[in-house]
Design a protein around this motif. Structure first.
Motif, mmCIF file in Angstrom:
data_model
loop_
_atom_site.group_PDB
_atom_site.id
_atom_site.type_symbol
_atom_site.label_atom_id
_atom_site.label_comp_id
_atom_site.label_asym_id
_atom_site.label_seq_id
_atom_site.Cartn_x
_atom_site.Cartn_y
_atom_site.Cartn_z
ATOM 1 N N ARG A 1 -14.153 -16.691 47.443
ATOM 2 C CA ARG A 1 -13.570 -17.144 48.705
ATOM 3 C C ARG A 1 -14.383 -18.270 49.333
ATOM 4 O O ARG A 1 -13.890 -18.986 50.198
ATOM 5 N N ASP A 2 -15.622 -18.428 48.894
ATOM 6 C CA ASP A 2 -16.420 -19.553 49.365
ATOM 7 C C ASP A 2 -15.847 -20.860 48.844
ATOM 8 O O ASP A 2 -15.759 -21.849 49.575
ATOM 9 N N GLU A 3 -15.433 -20.885 47.570
ATOM 10 C CA GLU A 3 -14.857 -22.089 46.995
ATOM 11 C C GLU A 3 -13.516 -22.413 47.647
ATOM 12 O O GLU A 3 -13.176 -23.584 47.854
ATOM 13 N N LYS A 4 -12.751 -21.385 47.993
ATOM 14 C CA LYS A 4 -11.470 -21.615 48.666
ATOM 15 C C LYS A 4 -11.687 -22.267 50.030
ATOM 16 O O LYS A 4 -10.931 -23.160 50.427
ATOM 17 N N LEU A 5 -12.730 -21.826 50.737
ATOM 18 C CA LEU A 5 -13.018 -22.416 52.044
ATOM 19 C C LEU A 5 -13.438 -23.875 51.887
ATOM 20 O O LEU A 5 -13.031 -24.729 52.682
ATOM 21 N N ILE A 6 -14.219 -24.175 50.885
ATOM 22 C CA ILE A 6 -14.629 -25.567 50.647
ATOM 23 C C ILE A 6 -13.409 -26.441 50.365
ATOM 24 O O ILE A 6 -13.307 -27.570 50.868
ATOM 25 N N ARG B 1 -12.137 -29.515 52.762
ATOM 26 C CA ARG B 1 -11.943 -30.870 52.241
ATOM 27 C C ARG B 1 -10.548 -31.393 52.618
ATOM 28 O O ARG B 1 -10.387 -32.547 53.032
ATOM 29 N N GLU B 2 -9.558 -30.527 52.499
ATOM 30 C CA GLU B 2 -8.195 -30.920 52.860
ATOM 31 C C GLU B 2 -8.093 -31.220 54.362
ATOM 32 O O GLU B 2 -7.454 -32.185 54.775
ATOM 33 N N ALA C 1 -4.520 -22.542 57.442
ATOM 34 C CA ALA C 1 -5.218 -22.221 56.197
ATOM 35 C C ALA C 1 -6.713 -22.061 56.431
ATOM 36 O O ALA C 1 -7.366 -21.187 55.839
ATOM 37 N N LEU C 2 -7.267 -22.894 57.300
ATOM 38 C CA LEU C 2 -8.689 -22.812 57.623
ATOM 39 C C LEU C 2 -8.996 -21.505 58.338
ATOM 40 O O LEU C 2 -9.997 -20.828 58.038
ATOM 41 N N GLN C 3 -8.153 -21.120 59.267
ATOM 42 C CA GLN C 3 -8.331 -19.851 59.981
ATOM 43 C C GLN C 3 -8.295 -18.682 59.003
ATOM 44 O O GLN C 3 -9.152 -17.789 59.051
#
Length: 378
Positions: free
Chosen positions: A286-291, A295-296, A322-324
């Motif tokens: 989930r860390d990679e998903k947040l990155i 970026r988006e 999505a960020l939330q």
């Protein structure tokens, strides 16, 4: 005795002279306290306003067995009140009151040495002098963020802090002389929102900030600052002692200080740092998903004109949602500590709790933006 009589006794004991403006202000403050109403006072230079509000504040505190909060904007005024005005006033009024007036100072948690953060940093350096985390905690990695010429500069300051940490009884930054730059101090301190809490911290019983807070209990006057006053009002925890009276000095600074405390920044760098910290604790991807979402979000933000948003561009809403969600999912993952981690790896557990709190803060900031600009039904 009335507040006016106490003022006269204090002025005489301190070798001063009667000032009509000071007397008028004391009477106005005493009347406002008695009537439980608000009062705004504009006093010119030379009025002696500190004594004018401290005398009725002390009298009210002892009459009602309560604590009065005095909030200031500047450290200079706090020091004047605690180091000069209140000690002299306490001596002069002791024979006239039930007990000698008592007082204490309360500062923001970031003004005190965090023993847990020092322990983490020193343990990290002991394992690997060149190691550290991506969020800039003390250790070798923090110094990697600056060039080589600054490495020794920061290292010297950190060495001084570590030596002082073994000697200090208060952990108060102001007692470290000469002082150290903010960059160095940030490595050994935490703010109220970052603190994992005394009940969870391995050093909760000896926490310097908590010791200062306990010292401030049951005193007549607590001197604090506008920022801490704002934190006490905004957070769901009681930072200041129970009180029903607040005296705000330097009130013209109050608005800016509260606005500053209520402001949260959401930046790509901070989001990436949170993700990298989480990756070291086992983030299950989930860390990679947040990155990726960060970026988006950065790319979308670059397409929006700089300035204050009075409406939320629809192109930004999906990315914020999505960020939330990404922040919340990561927070939930990090918040679930493996069984036994608190006992077997207290430093890792403390870092987990600290990061979970930080992720919650970032999530809530995004949530506030979305709630401020609700979506219109299609």
């Amino acid at each position: 005795m009335t507040a006016t009589e106490l003022l006269a006794a204090a002025v005489t004991a301190l070798g001063g002279a009667t000032r009509p403006g000071q007397v008028a202000m004391t009477e106005a403050v005493a009347a406002a306290l008695e009537a439980e109403r608000h009062l705004a006072v504009q006093a010119g230079t030379g009025t002696g306003k500190s004594l004018a509000y401290l005398v009725p504040a002390v009298a009210h505190a002892q009459e009602t067995d309560s604590t009065v909060i005095v909030s200031t904007a500047t450290i200079a005024l706090q020091r004047q009140l605690v180091d000069r005005d209140l000690p002299r006033l306490a001596e002069s009024l002791e024979p006239l009151l039930d007990h000698k007036p008592s007082f204490a100072i309360m500062k923001g948690r970031q003004n005190y040495l965090c023993q847990n953060k020092v322990a983490q940093a020193t343990a990290l350096e002991a394992d690997d002098p060149n190691s550290g985390d991506a969020d800039g905690n003390a250790g070798g990695a923090q110094t990697a963020l600056v060039d080589e010429s600054e490495l020794s500069w920061l290292g010297r300051h950190m060495a001084r802090i570590y030596e002082w940490a073994n000697e200090t009884e208060t952990g108060d930054r102001d007692s470290l002389e000469p002082g150290v730059p903010d960059l160095a101090w940030r490595q050994v301190s935490v703010g109220a929102k970052e603190c994992i809490g005394a009940n969870r911290c391995p050093f909760g019983d000896s926490c310097f900030a908590e010791l200062a807070r306990r010292k401030a209990r049951d005193v007549d006057v607590v001197v604090t600052n506008h920022a801490l006053l704002a934190v006490d009002a905004m957070l769901d925890i009681n930072v200041l002692p129970d009180h029903d009276v607040v005296i705000i000095d330097e009130a013209h600074e109050l608005d800016d200080r509260i606005t500053s405390m209520a402001t949260t920044e959401i930046g790509v760098t901070a989001l990436n740092m949170s993700a990298r910290r989480a990756g070291k604790l086992g983030a299950e991807g989930r860390d990679e998903k947040l990155i990726d979402v960060a970026r988006e979000w950065e790319q979308v933000m670059m397409s929006i004109d700089p300035g204050r948003l009075t409406a939320l561009p629809e192109v930004l809403r999906p990315t914020l949602v999505a960020l939330q969600d990404g922040l919340w999912q990561l927070q939930q993952t990090i918040g679930r500590a493996p069984e036994g981690e608190a006992a077997n790896e207290p430093e890792r557990h403390a870092e987990r709790l600290s990061l979970a709190n930080h992720l919650t803060e970032q999530h809530d900031a995004v949530a506030r933006i979305l709630s401020a600009f609700p979506a219109h039904p299609s």
